[in-house]
Design a protein around this motif. Structure first.
Motif, PDB file in Angstrom:
ATOM      1  N   THR A   1       0.865  -1.167   0.000  1.00  0.00           N
ATOM      2  CA  THR A   1       0.000   0.000   0.000  1.00  0.00           C
ATOM      3  C   THR A   1       0.903   1.219   0.000  1.00  0.00           C
ATOM      4  O   THR A   1       2.009   1.166   0.529  1.00  0.00           O
ATOM      5  CB  THR A   1      -0.947   0.017   1.223  1.00  0.00           C
ATOM      6  N   THR A   2       0.473   2.278  -0.663  1.00  0.00           N
ATOM      7  CA  THR A   2       1.258   3.515  -0.595  1.00  0.00           C
ATOM      8  C   THR A   2       0.459   4.509   0.247  1.00  0.00           C
ATOM      9  O   THR A   2      -0.751   4.643   0.059  1.00  0.00           O
ATOM     10  CB  THR A   2       1.530   4.074  -1.997  1.00  0.00           C
ATOM     11  N   VAL A   3       1.138   5.146   1.190  1.00  0.00           N
ATOM     12  CA  VAL A   3       0.441   6.072   2.090  1.00  0.00           C
ATOM     13  C   VAL A   3       1.049   7.471   2.001  1.00  0.00           C
ATOM     14  O   VAL A   3       2.179   7.633   1.546  1.00  0.00           O
ATOM     15  CB  VAL A   3       0.512   5.579   3.568  1.00  0.00           C
ATOM     16  N   PHE A   4       0.241   8.458   2.414  1.00  0.00           N
ATOM     17  CA  PHE A   4       0.774   9.808   2.587  1.00  0.00           C
ATOM     18  C   PHE A   4       1.460   9.817   3.941  1.00  0.00           C
ATOM     19  O   PHE A   4       0.800   9.846   4.976  1.00  0.00           O
ATOM     20  CB  PHE A   4      -0.353  10.835   2.536  1.00  0.00           C
ATOM     21  N   GLY A   5       2.764   9.766   3.941  1.00  0.00           N
ATOM     22  CA  GLY A   5       3.503   9.626   5.192  1.00  0.00           C
ATOM     23  C   GLY A   5       3.875  10.967   5.801  1.00  0.00           C
ATOM     24  O   GLY A   5       3.396  12.011   5.373  1.00  0.00           O
ATOM     25  N   LYS A   6       4.733  10.897   6.777  1.00  0.00           N
ATOM     26  CA  LYS A   6       5.236  12.111   7.435  1.00  0.00           C
ATOM     27  C   LYS A   6       5.962  13.013   6.434  1.00  0.00           C
ATOM     28  O   LYS A   6       6.561  12.526   5.482  1.00  0.00           O
ATOM     29  CB  LYS A   6       6.249  11.706   8.516  1.00  0.00           C
ATOM     30  N   GLY A   7       5.894  14.308   6.662  1.00  0.00           N
ATOM     31  CA  GLY A   7       6.617  15.253   5.822  1.00  0.00           C
ATOM     32  C   GLY A   7       6.156  15.228   4.371  1.00  0.00           C
ATOM     33  O   GLY A   7       6.945  15.462   3.467  1.00  0.00           O
ATOM     34  N   GLU A   8       4.892  14.890   4.164  1.00  0.00           N
ATOM     35  CA  GLU A   8       4.304  14.840   2.816  1.00  0.00           C
ATOM     36  C   GLU A   8       5.030  13.892   1.873  1.00  0.00           C
ATOM     37  O   GLU A   8       4.969  14.041   0.654  1.00  0.00           O
ATOM     38  CB  GLU A   8       4.240  16.257   2.202  1.00  0.00           C
ATOM     39  N   ASN A   9       5.710  12.913   2.434  1.00  0.00           N
ATOM     40  CA  ASN A   9       6.370  11.934   1.574  1.00  0.00           C
ATOM     41  C   ASN A   9       5.414  10.807   1.231  1.00  0.00           C
ATOM     42  O   ASN A   9       4.673  10.337   2.092  1.00  0.00           O
ATOM     43  CB  ASN A   9       7.569  11.313   2.298  1.00  0.00           C
ATOM     44  N   LEU A  10       5.446  10.382  -0.043  1.00  0.00           N
ATOM     45  CA  LEU A  10       4.740   9.153  -0.404  1.00  0.00           C
ATOM     46  C   LEU A  10       5.630   7.992   0.033  1.00  0.00           C
ATOM     47  O   LEU A  10       6.807   7.950  -0.308  1.00  0.00           O
ATOM     48  CB  LEU A  10       4.541   9.071  -1.915  1.00  0.00           C
ATOM     49  N   VAL A  11       5.056   7.077   0.800  1.00  0.00           N
ATOM     50  CA  VAL A  11       5.860   5.943   1.249  1.00  0.00           C
ATOM     51  C   VAL A  11       5.111   4.643   0.963  1.00  0.00           C
ATOM     52  O   VAL A  11       3.942   4.506   1.312  1.00  0.00           O
ATOM     53  CB  VAL A  11       6.176   6.032   2.761  1.00  0.00           C
ATOM     54  N   GLN A  12       5.795   3.722   0.287  1.00  0.00           N
ATOM     55  CA  GLN A  12       5.172   2.424   0.074  1.00  0.00           C
ATOM     56  C   GLN A  12       5.390   1.549   1.300  1.00  0.00           C
ATOM     57  O   GLN A  12       6.485   1.515   1.858  1.00  0.00           O
ATOM     58  CB  GLN A  12       5.758   1.711  -1.156  1.00  0.00           C
ATOM     59  N   ILE A  13       4.326   0.894   1.739  1.00  0.00           N
ATOM     60  CA  ILE A  13       4.442  -0.020   2.868  1.00  0.00           C
ATOM     61  C   ILE A  13       4.270  -1.437   2.340  1.00  0.00           C
ATOM     62  O   ILE A  13       3.292  -1.734   1.665  1.00  0.00           O
ATOM     63  CB  ILE A  13       3.350   0.264   3.929  1.00  0.00           C
TER      64      ILE A  13
END
Ligand code: MN
Length: 477
Positions: A307-319
């Motif tokens: 899943t890709t989420v809107f992470g901290k610091g407006e970073n896209l992060v894949q989990i």
């Protein structure tokens, strides 16, 4: 790099004293045989088989495979025979070394037929014993790591062959780690400028996002612990070649949804799905980016939730969420399946891999190497061609590409002002289809109005289509 380093690496997954002794013996045996030989780098030759054995130990290969890795060049380069190895070690080791030798030293010739023959031997090796091909992969990886010592013109050819044959092979064997490293090494020689430019940018992004990413990691970790889900989390950045592929398709660097990733490993499948819910409770998911490879594994048996989420610091992060077992298979590949060191791929295992099925079907239905190679490329290895520019640069395109695709791939202005192409010395229309290893010069004319409207249907790549449409959108305004 020395014997001790290899032994320590083996001991991480196999502490059997007999095995360790067996491996040391093989090392000393090989060292003696290669005694007066040197590599092109000037190092003693034994460094090469030793490095190959170390790579194999990092994918937790069994003892016979490690020993065969140490001996893999002895039949070819020294006076001993297969039977000597069988007597000194065992028949399995002898069979593996003989298999690697039969596949042959890839001659690095650019002759199409020869590469086709090599590919066939290589792929047929899988049917015989997949470990033969793993040794060949490790051999190639070490040769790629030391490619700088080869002559310049050879470097590109070897890198190209690695892209064409070995990388798809590593993918289908599920050796992701080897695959990513081979990709970056090949890319570095095929397109050095782009490689160094991207590495620089990626290093900066890694530095800038380090804190955000580790904050996320610890937040997820504590939430999971609070919910009785023991876990281990690792951060990773996409490899340079993978990033390049996305940019090539028109994605901006900061919009690549899996540039940064956190890999979460938990105990069982149920906890994978629970973890997915927990992660989404912390960070909102990006629409349409949830993939369930646990319920539907990839053809090479890769399993994971993405899943890709809107992470901290407006970073896209894949989990990426998977069990420890699934992770082992994902990073080690086939070797993770080996319970018994003597095991040869059995029929059940073969059929589990779609790859083997298509491979064996193709192998039994074609008689000459060249059509076998072409079919393999079409069916399983992904359909790509490589063309040369007059300067000798190598450019990768999907099968079916025309000179229009090439022009846009080189530069938008080149596409927009293209009037013709010279393919292998012949004056050709822009819409001419390109073949593997064509030498292509794009002819431009600054006085031309711009790309022909019909080109949109005569080109293959998304990039060229988009650029032609963009040109007409601008003209309208
Ligand atoms: Mn070798």
């Amino acid at each position: 790099m020395n014997l001790n380093y290899l032994l320590e690496s083996v001991k991480k997954y196999n502490n059997n004293e007999k095995d360790i002794k067996f491996i040391s013996n093989a090392y000393h045996y090989a060292e003696k045989l290669h005694k007066n030989q040197k590599r092109q780098s000037g190092e003693p030759y034994i460094i090469h088989p030793l490095s190959v054995a170390i790579i194999l130990s990092e994918i937790e290969a069994d003892t016979n495979t490690i020993v065969a890795g140490l001996l893999h060049d002895t039949l070819e380069d020294t006076d001993i025979k297969k039977n000597d190895i069988a007597c000194e070690f065992n028949p399995y080791v002898a069979m593996l070394v003989d298999g690697v030798t039969k596949i042959g030293k890839i001659s690095f010739s650019s002759r199409e037929e020869e590469i086709a023959g090599n590919a066939r031997k290589l792929l047929s090796g899988i049917a015989e014993d997949v470990r033969i091909v793993l040794i060949k992969l490790a051999d190639r990886l070490h040769n790629m790591r030391t490619l700088e010592f080869k002559k310049l013109d050879r470097q590109k050819e070897i890198a190209l062959e690695t892209m064409e044959i070995f990388i798809p092979l590593a993918y289908y064997l599920g050796c992701y780690r080897i695959k990513s490293e081979l990709e970056d090494l090949s890319f570095k020689y095929i397109n050095p400028e782009m490689y160094f430019e991207l590495s620089k940018k990626v290093k900066k992004i890694e530095k800038d996002t380090y804190n955000d990413l580790y904050l996320m990691l610890s937040e997820i970790n504590s939430l999971l612990i609070d919910n009785n889900i023991p876990n281990e989390i690792k951060a990773r950045t996409k490899n340079i070649y993978g990033i390049y592929k996305r940019i090539e398709q028109g994605t901006k660097l900061n919009e690549i949804h899996d540039l940064l990733a956190l890999k979460i490993m938990v105990e069982d499948v149920k906890k994978c799905y629970l973890t997915l819910g927990q992660v989404h409770s912390l960070y909102p998911p990006v629409n349409g980016r949830i993939k369930d490879y646990i319920a539907k594994p990839k053809t090479n048996m890769y399993q994971s939730l993405h899943t890709t989420v809107f992470g901290k610091g407006e970073n896209l992060v894949q989990i990426q969420i998977r069990t420890f077992e699934m992770d082992k298979i994902a990073s080690l590949g086939l070797t993770a399946y080996w319970q018994d060191p003597k095991v040869v791929m059995n029929d059940e295992l073969k059929t589990r891999f779609q790859f083997f099925k298509s491979l064996l079907e193709i192998n039994s239905s074609t008689s000459d190497n060249k059509s076998f190679f072409e079919e393999i490329k079409q069916e399983v290895l992904g359909a790509k061609i490589y063309v040369y520019t007059p300067k000798g640069d190598i450019i990768e395109l999907p099968v079916g590409s025309t000179a229009i695709d090439l022009a846009y791939k080189i530069h938008t202005d080149m596409g927009n002002s293209m009037v013709a192409a010279i393919i292998n010395g012949n004056y050709s229309l822009p819409e001419s289809k390109l073949q593997n290893k064509d030498i292509v010069k794009i002819i431009t004319n600054d006085m031309t109005f711009g790309p022909n409207k019909e080109w949109v249907d005569q080109c293959q790549t998304v990039l060229a289509k988009r650029m032609i449409r963009r040109f007409y959108d601008r003209v309208k305004l």
